[in-house]
Design a protein around this motif. Structure first.
Motif, PDB file in Angstrom:
ATOM      1  N   ALA A 168     -21.317 -28.457  -7.799  1.00  0.00           N
ATOM      2  CA  ALA A 168     -20.467 -27.544  -8.563  1.00  0.00           C
ATOM      3  C   ALA A 168     -20.175 -26.266  -7.794  1.00  0.00           C
ATOM      4  CB  ALA A 168     -21.137 -27.216  -9.901  1.00  0.00           C
ATOM      5  N   GLN A 169     -21.135 -25.792  -7.020  1.00  0.00           N
ATOM      6  CA  GLN A 169     -20.945 -24.540  -6.293  1.00  0.00           C
ATOM      7  C   GLN A 169     -19.972 -24.674  -5.125  1.00  0.00           C
ATOM      8  OE1 GLN A 169     -24.642 -23.451  -4.235  1.00  0.00           O
ATOM      9  NE2 GLN A 169     -25.375 -25.538  -4.640  1.00  0.00           N
ATOM     10  N   HIS A 170     -19.607 -25.894  -4.775  1.00  0.00           N
ATOM     11  CA  HIS A 170     -18.693 -26.105  -3.649  1.00  0.00           C
ATOM     12  C   HIS A 170     -17.272 -26.444  -4.097  1.00  0.00           C
ATOM     13  CE1 HIS A 170     -22.124 -25.986  -0.961  1.00  0.00           C
ATOM     14  NE2 HIS A 170     -22.715 -26.963  -1.656  1.00  0.00           N
ATOM     15  N   ILE A 171     -17.041 -26.548  -5.403  1.00  0.00           N
ATOM     16  CA  ILE A 171     -15.719 -26.946  -5.875  1.00  0.00           C
ATOM     17  C   ILE A 171     -14.669 -25.908  -5.491  1.00  0.00           C
ATOM     18  CG2 ILE A 171     -14.323 -27.367  -7.936  1.00  0.00           C
ATOM     19  CD1 ILE A 171     -16.742 -28.649  -9.217  1.00  0.00           C
ATOM     20  N   LEU A 172     -14.976 -24.630  -5.711  1.00  0.00           N
ATOM     21  CA  LEU A 172     -14.004 -23.581  -5.397  1.00  0.00           C
ATOM     22  C   LEU A 172     -13.717 -23.501  -3.902  1.00  0.00           C
ATOM     23  CD1 LEU A 172     -15.137 -20.707  -7.801  1.00  0.00           C
ATOM     24  CD2 LEU A 172     -13.264 -22.354  -8.088  1.00  0.00           C
ATOM     25  N   GLY A 173     -14.658 -23.980  -3.090  1.00  0.00           N
ATOM     26  CA  GLY A 173     -14.445 -23.980  -1.647  1.00  0.00           C
ATOM     27  C   GLY A 173     -13.653 -25.179  -1.158  1.00  0.00           C
ATOM     28  N   GLY A 174     -13.259 -26.064  -2.076  1.00  0.00           N
ATOM     29  CA  GLY A 174     -12.451 -27.214  -1.705  1.00  0.00           C
ATOM     30  C   GLY A 174     -13.243 -28.479  -1.441  1.00  0.00           C
ATOM     31  N   GLN A 175     -14.565 -28.411  -1.518  1.00  0.00           N
ATOM     32  CA  GLN A 175     -15.384 -29.619  -1.295  1.00  0.00           C
ATOM     33  C   GLN A 175     -15.619 -30.310  -2.645  1.00  0.00           C
ATOM     34  OE1 GLN A 175     -16.498 -26.542  -0.076  1.00  0.00           O
ATOM     35  NE2 GLN A 175     -15.682 -26.835   1.980  1.00  0.00           N
ATOM     36  N   TRP A 176     -14.576 -30.881  -3.195  1.00  0.00           N
ATOM     37  CA  TRP A 176     -14.597 -31.450  -4.538  1.00  0.00           C
ATOM     38  C   TRP A 176     -15.424 -32.717  -4.640  1.00  0.00           C
ATOM     39  CZ3 TRP A 176     -12.671 -36.237  -3.765  1.00  0.00           C
ATOM     40  CH2 TRP A 176     -11.803 -36.414  -2.675  1.00  0.00           C
ATOM     41  N   TRP A 177     -15.583 -33.446  -3.538  1.00  0.00           N
ATOM     42  CA  TRP A 177     -16.204 -34.768  -3.576  1.00  0.00           C
ATOM     43  C   TRP A 177     -17.703 -34.703  -3.902  1.00  0.00           C
ATOM     44  CZ3 TRP A 177     -13.950 -32.469   0.671  1.00  0.00           C
ATOM     45  CH2 TRP A 177     -14.817 -31.951   1.635  1.00  0.00           C
TER      46      TRP A 177
END
Length: 282
Positions: A240-249
């Motif tokens: 969840a903490q990487h979603i805003l950074g574009g790492q959605w997978w």
């Protein structure tokens, strides 16, 4: 029921029965839980910082997480743990709730009233909040998640078994068993409870999906399984903490796996209900 007929020799025909379509997602889930960990392309705990947060590719189908661990391998190995937690919790709640509810439905009186009040009080609170409180008291562990999930599901089986037994306790076949000399325990265990099992089985099959969701939710909040153990709630939390950074997978694929598991059990429960309810078959 789908069938397929094939010939294996002169005058010999083989008739194969295929599982109903609603059961196929559940069969796939069980196969992944049973066989998936033995067929993993990568070690789910092996880290490779050089490949951290790599997008999905031919070598890493679901990409990698912040430590370079293969997300696909972690999602697959987590299926067995999540399924085990849900199965243990539902087995506990269904067994205890069915027995207690059957006794209340048959005996009635003060026991029925007191158990009914306890169930009403328990269900007056948001059940997930109750589960959070229990895990906070018992400690973060797989066993705590199992017991908390079992407890919040207990009222459903108590009410269902009580209602089914209360309806049937004056049925002619129960009176016939009484005249044949069957005592209260024999009536409950050999006559009344077996007739309520189809309804309880449907409830359990649907409840398995929600038990998985509850366990994953507790782990997502940091109250259940702890990292680095691969569990779907833990994986979604880590991603969840990487979603805003574009790492959605990192969060998407564990979330889809959890959604698919709940959907599979819901389909199986609906199919079982249609199979066991004569009014729906008509």
């Amino acid at each position: 029921m789908n069938t397929r007929t094939g010939s294996i020799g002169p005058g010999i025909r083989l008739r194969l029965r295929l599982p109903p379509a609603p059961l196929l997602p559940l069969i796939l889930l069980l196969a992944v839980a049973a066989l998936g960990p033995a067929l993993l392309p990568h070690d789910p705990l092996a880290t490779d910082v050089a490949r951290a947060l790599a997008p999905p590719s031919a070598s890493h189908w679901f990409g990698t997480d912040a430590l370079g661990r293969d997300v696909f391998s972690r999602v697959v190995v987590a299926a067995r743990l999540d399924l085990g937690i849900a199965a243990a919790a539902v087995a506990l709640s269904a067994t205890a709730g069915s027995l207690l509810g059957s006794v209340c439905g048959y005996a009635g009186g003060a026991l029925d009233r007191w158990v009914g009040r306890v169930v009403d009080v328990l269900m007056a609170f948001p059940l997930f909040v109750v589960a959070m409180a229990l895990v906070a008291v018992l400690g973060n562990s797989v066993g705590s998640v199992v017991w908390a999930t079992a407890l919040i599901n207990l009222p459903f089986y108590i009410r269902l078994a009580r209602g089914e037994v209360a309806i049937r306790r004056h049925a002619p076949y129960v009176q016939a068993a009484q005249l044949a000399g069957a005592g209260p325990a024999a009536l409950l265990l050999r006559v009344l409870l077996p007739n309520a099992l189809p309804v309880l089985a449907v409830q359990a099959s649907i409840n398995l999906g929600w038990a998985m969701l509850n366990g994953a939710g507790l782990s997502f909040l940091g109250l259940g399984v702890r990292p680095p153990t691969a569990e779907w709630g833990v994986l979604v939390n880590e991603g969840a903490q990487h979603i805003l950074g574009g790492q959605w997978w990192v969060a998407l694929f564990p979330g889809l796996a959890l959604f698919g598991a709940v959907y599979a059990f819901t389909l199986a429960g609906d199919a079982l209900r249609d199979r066991l309810d004569p009014r729906r078959r008509a």
